[in-house]
Write an enzyme that holds these catalytic residues in place. Structure first.
Site, PDB file in Angstrom:
ATOM      1  N   ILE A 148     -33.790  16.442  11.332  1.00  0.00           N
ATOM      2  CA  ILE A 148     -32.419  15.933  11.077  1.00  0.00           C
ATOM      3  C   ILE A 148     -31.245  15.765  12.363  1.00  0.00           C
ATOM      4  O   ILE A 148     -30.726  14.732  12.601  1.00  0.00           O
ATOM      5  CB  ILE A 148     -31.741  16.531   9.724  1.00  0.00           C
ATOM      6  CG1 ILE A 148     -32.607  16.218   8.345  1.00  0.00           C
ATOM      7  CG2 ILE A 148     -30.418  16.075   9.661  1.00  0.00           C
ATOM      8  CD1 ILE A 148     -32.188  16.749   7.322  1.00  0.00           C
ATOM      9  N   GLU A 149     -31.413  16.833  12.969  1.00  0.00           N
ATOM     10  CA  GLU A 149     -30.570  16.891  14.061  1.00  0.00           C
ATOM     11  C   GLU A 149     -30.839  16.296  15.307  1.00  0.00           C
ATOM     12  O   GLU A 149     -30.391  15.230  15.516  1.00  0.00           O
ATOM     13  CB  GLU A 149     -30.283  18.488  14.550  1.00  0.00           C
ATOM     14  CG  GLU A 149     -29.650  19.227  13.075  1.00  0.00           C
ATOM     15  CD  GLU A 149     -29.522  20.712  13.288  1.00  0.00           C
ATOM     16  OE1 GLU A 149     -28.325  21.003  13.387  1.00  0.00           O
ATOM     17  OE2 GLU A 149     -30.488  21.474  13.249  1.00  0.00           O
TER      18      GLU A 149
END
Length: 405
Positions: A148-149
């Site tokens: 996600i990051e």
């Protein structure tokens, strides 16, 4: 992008895809405020013995490591789509956080956690809201691989993105005397983040004997902080502990609003039994509701259900919104949360109880909290105080002390 301070919303600040100031602009701003001096020496205002305890023995501070780490901190090439760097969520112009409830990564994905500031993070005993990382060096490696990051599929892919850059080849050899590797990448970023020590607040001047450093209202707030407000129980503030954290984990009732801790715990234990890797733990903490378990997801100890690390409160005025999920927009909201005794749940910390603070006392406590910001952020701090105060007034026009009691 959430409650950004006025300075961070300025139209003349060039911004990236995720709302962060451009790396060039951030570096220019950093140059103006960054502590100066020999990085191999303890930062000004810190006890050398204390500082030595927070510098890993396998990663002593050197100018070469700091310079390399600074470059890596702002480099979006370390993300899969080339849009996210450490500075995306830890923006120099936004209190070294992103001033959003939860952070945005590659492809516009939103995580489940609020980004803590990297200001003074070097002085925390553990990293992340659940303490799953022991050092800055270790922590710096996790977001790069989180889907996600920053989304790199593996360590090799992250290194490949910069391996052929001559500037990096030379910098790694100068800093570590060996070929580029992923552990040293984390060590370099950690070394840079250890330079972000900002502890010179008006309140610290007050503690040193300057009675005029903070207002009478803030001084009344300091008394409440240590008395009726009971804040010092988890947020000790004194010359030997300027950060305002006990470095422990507490369930203060934030997650309890909407989470079934028992059900989540069963899912977490099962998921981690199938894959107990460090990367899987990181993915669950950042990208799933299992992260609401807090420290439990690391320890599997029932006493840690919904417990999160006590955040440092130095520079708290410019690092909102607050709590692990960014659910409280202003410091008035934070005090309200504790004033009512949090949210009832079977795992609520025993020290959380209603406080019966009046509106005047809440204002005094907030005034005190805004004195904890480093003087180099004085303008941003004042603007954020005015913004939060205006927002709080809209919500509080109906409040009545007698009714509240």
């Amino acid at each position: 992008f959430g409650p950004l301070a006025a300075a961070a919303r300025s139209a003349d600040i060039p911004r990236g895809k995720h709302g962060d100031a451009s790396p060039e602009y951030q570096l220019e701003r950093l140059q103006k405020i960054a502590p100066t001096g020999d990085v191999t020496k303890p930062p000004a205002g810190l006890d050398p013995i204390v500082w030595d305890a927070f510098v890993p023995k396998d990663n002593p501070m050197t100018p070469e490591k700091v310079a390399l780490g600074r470059k890596l901190y702002f480099d979006t090439r370390l993300s899969r789509d080339g849009t996210v760097s450490c500075a995306t969520c830890h923006d120099v112009t936004r209190g070294f956080t992103d001033q959003r409830p939860v952070s945005e990564g590659i492809g516009g994905q939103l995580g489940k956690r609020n980004a803590p500031t990297t200001l003074n993070a070097a002085l925390l005993q553990t990293q992340f809201w659940d303490g799953r990382s022991p050092t800055l060096d270790h922590q710096a490696r996790q977001p790069i691989l989180n889907p996600i990051e920053m989304g790199m599929p593996d360590e090799a892919s992250a290194l490949k993105a910069i391996r052929d850059v001559p500037e990096y080849q030379e910098a790694f050899k100068k800093a570590f005397g060996r070929e580029m590797n992923y552990e040293d990448l984390g060590r370099a970023i950690g070394a840079f983040e250890r330079t972000l020590i900002f502890v010179d607040s008006p309140f610290r001047k007050f503690l040193r004997g300057d009675a005029a450093a903070i207002s009478p209202q803030a001084q009344a707030g300091w008394e409440l902080f240590n008395g009726k407000g009971r804040c010092m129980t988890c947020h000790p503030m004194n010359p030997s502990n300027p950060l305002g954290t006990d470095n422990r984990f507490h369930n203060v009732g934030v997650s309890a609003r909407h989470q079934d801790f028992e059900g989540l715990a069963k899912k977490a234990v099962k998921a981690l039994a199938e894959d107990a890797s460090e990367q899987k733990l990181d993915e669950l903490a950042v990208g799933s509701d299992l992260g609401e378990l807090g420290r439990f997801i690391v320890t599997h100890n029932r006493a840690d259900m919904g417990a999160f690390r006590t955040p440092l409160i130095l520079n708290i005025g410019i690092t909102g919104p607050y709590m692990h999920d960014g659910s409280l927009p202003t410091l008035w909201d934070v005090i309200d949360h504790y004033n009512k005794g949090g949210e009832a749940n079977p795992f609520l910390d025993g020290g959380i109880e209603s406080l019966a603070l009046t509106e005047e006392e809440i204002d005094q406590l907030v005034a005190f909290l805004f004195t904890l910001t480093d003087l180099r952020f004085a303008e941003e701090n004042q603007r954020e105080f005015a913004r939060q105060q205006a927002e709080a007034k809209k919500k509080r026009s109906f409040r009545d002390d007698a009714l509240a009691q």
